[in-house]
Design a protein around this motif. Structure first.
Motif, PDB file in Angstrom:
ATOM      1  N   ALA A  19      -5.101   3.070 -25.473  1.00 59.58           N
ATOM      2  CA  ALA A  19      -4.661   3.486 -26.812  1.00 59.58           C
ATOM      3  C   ALA A  19      -3.798   4.741 -26.723  1.00 59.58           C
ATOM      4  O   ALA A  19      -2.764   4.854 -27.407  1.00 59.58           O
ATOM      5  CB  ALA A  19      -5.870   3.729 -27.708  1.00 59.58           C
ATOM      6  N   CYS A  57      -7.603   3.981 -37.832  1.00 58.16           N
ATOM      7  CA  CYS A  57      -8.738   4.569 -37.128  1.00 58.16           C
ATOM      8  C   CYS A  57      -9.806   3.540 -36.806  1.00 58.16           C
ATOM      9  O   CYS A  57     -10.980   3.873 -36.682  1.00 58.16           O
ATOM     10  CB  CYS A  57      -9.345   5.702 -37.956  1.00 58.16           C
ATOM     11  N   ASP A  99      -2.930   2.098 -32.829  1.00 59.15           N
ATOM     12  CA  ASP A  99      -4.319   2.330 -32.437  1.00 59.15           C
ATOM     13  C   ASP A  99      -4.750   1.098 -31.644  1.00 59.15           C
ATOM     14  O   ASP A  99      -3.907   0.319 -31.206  1.00 59.15           O
ATOM     15  CB  ASP A  99      -5.216   2.605 -33.660  1.00 59.15           C
ATOM     16  N   THR A 100      -6.007   0.869 -31.462  1.00 60.85           N
ATOM     17  CA  THR A 100      -6.442  -0.262 -30.653  1.00 60.85           C
ATOM     18  C   THR A 100      -6.292  -1.595 -31.380  1.00 60.85           C
ATOM     19  O   THR A 100      -6.573  -2.642 -30.803  1.00 60.85           O
ATOM     20  CB  THR A 100      -7.905  -0.093 -30.215  1.00 60.85           C
ATOM     21  N   CYS A 142      -1.072   5.123 -38.557  1.00 66.18           N
ATOM     22  CA  CYS A 142      -2.004   5.131 -37.436  1.00 66.18           C
ATOM     23  C   CYS A 142      -3.403   4.899 -37.982  1.00 66.18           C
ATOM     24  O   CYS A 142      -3.930   5.729 -38.727  1.00 66.18           O
ATOM     25  CB  CYS A 142      -1.946   6.467 -36.697  1.00 66.18           C
TER      26      CYS A 142
END
Length: 400
Positions: free
Chosen positions: A384, A153, A368-369, A151
């Motif tokens: 998200a 950030c 994530d995005t 994941c």
């Protein structure tokens, strides 16, 4: 995606009202909580907009309401923390809603101040066998698991680019070239001053306007979203003593900062393959980002300006400004980053499959995005969150 949007709204205690945003898609359930009420000045702006034929709506907000801890409810109207952590945990953010509850479980470990530097694969190159991380203070950590989800950030921090550009063996997520189609939400804060009366708006972010999001009779293309700026740009008062000037020079803009109603205009960013994140020879992050879609921003700005005289404000008071006192929020001030590892059904044009698993790696997920193939003119957080819940269900199914 719809059931996961609804689940995300419940998880993050979203306050809002269905059926008032003209761009709203179908939903299977109402918001879990009613909308946060407008302050008197914002309510008057809401009514004035409706009177001239616009369709304002209550902006959905993630806030904590806690009868056991009344100070949380009082913080709904607080603007001093803005983008900072709330001292009484009144924000429905990822820390309060997701991370802290997760850490209560014995099988969850949070390793802080660690940067993932390398992903190792087995001999086939189809399975990540180890994650190598650098821990602050000179330590190192190696985790070896059969299944894992990575994941990220956000793209501009640099580490995700390193993770994808320096895996071993080479090739993990590299088929399309690293970090392509970086996306952000182009934004222009606009401050119309000269508000009548002695009111000092403090919590403005309860009003939104999407009348021009897709088109209007004079412009056949999408424009974007109008919402209200957090009031940290105005001096906060304790009694009559200013405790901070925020973003506005107190000596010059005290009246404007105190009494202004602050609009925030956003448009969509068009996916461009050459807008990307790479690393130079020394491992430093390089961002190539050419702004696009400027005409819709100009169109949205002029439509906002033409209504000001009918909304109790003077058109000449629509002042372009941001934290750098220029017109556009530069990349350094952009909080909405997305793209670079888009998902899709075709491995030739996407890095991830529809479950957000890397096409060529069996146990590597990106949640994530970064999975966005495009980005709207609104905050991407709910998407998200919803997608993470969706991928979580997929992982549970695989693990079972």
């Amino acid at each position: 995606m719809e059931p996961y949007y609804t689940a995300a709204e419940n998880l993050y205690q979203v306050h809002g009202a269905r059926g008032v945003d003209p761009t709203e898609p179908p939903a299977s359930a109402p918001y879990p909580f009613p909308p946060v009420s407008h302050e008197p000045r914002i309510q008057r702006l809401f009514d004035d907009m409706a009177d001239v034929g616009l369709h304002p709506f209550h902006s959905p907000s993630g806030v904590m309401l806690d009868e056991v801890r009344p100070e949380r409810s009082a913080c709904i109207r607080c603007a001093t923390c803005d983008g900072f952590p709330c001292l009484v945990h009144a924000k429905a953010d990822a820390d309060v809603v997701a991370v802290r509850p997760a850490l209560e479980h014995d099988n969850v470990t949070l390793l802080r101040t660690a940067r993932v530097r390398r992903l190792e694969t087995d001999a086939s190159g189809r399975t990540v066998s180890a994650v190598l991380a650098e821990v602050a203070g000179g330590g190192a950590a190696v985790q070896r698991r059969r299944r894992r989800a990575l994941c990220r950030c956000g793209e501009l921090g640099g580490d995700p680019a390193r993770q994808r550009q320096r895996p071993a063996p080479a090739g993990v997520g590299q088929r399309l070239g690293p970090g392509r189609s970086q996306l952000r939400v182009p934004q222009q804060p606009r401050v119309p001053g000269g508000v009548q009366g002695e009111e000092r708006p403090r919590f403005q972010k309860t009003l939104g306007l999407n009348d021009y999001y897709f088109w209007d009779p004079d412009f056949d293309y999408p424009m974007g979203n109008l919402q209200m700026v957090g009031k940290s740009s105005a001096p906060m008062y304790k009694g009559e003593k200013p405790v901070e000037a925020g973003l506005a020079p107190l000596f010059a803009l005290r009246d404007v900062a105190e009494h202004a109603v602050d609009f925030w205009l956003s448009v969509e960013d068009i996916p461009e393959p050459d807008n990307r994140v790479t690393l130079d020879a020394d491992g430093r992050v390089v961002l190539a980002c050419t702004p696009n879609n400027q005409e819709p921003m100009d169109q949205l700005y002029h439509r906002t300006k033409k209504h000001l005289g009918r909304l109790g404000m003077h058109p000449h008071h629509l002042v372009p400004r941001n934290v750098y006192m220029k017109n556009d929020v530069p990349v350094a001030g952009c909080a909405h980053q997305a793209g670079t590892v888009r998902f899709g059904t075709d491995p030739a044009t996407s890095v991830l499959d529809v479950s957000c698993k890397a096409h060529e790696v069996d146990n590597l997920y990106v949640v994530d995005t970064g999975f966005f193939p495009s980005i709207g003119a609104v905050n991407p957080a709910l998407t998200a969150i919803a997608n993470a819940l969706r991928v979580g269900d997929h992982l549970l199914e695989r693990l079972a």
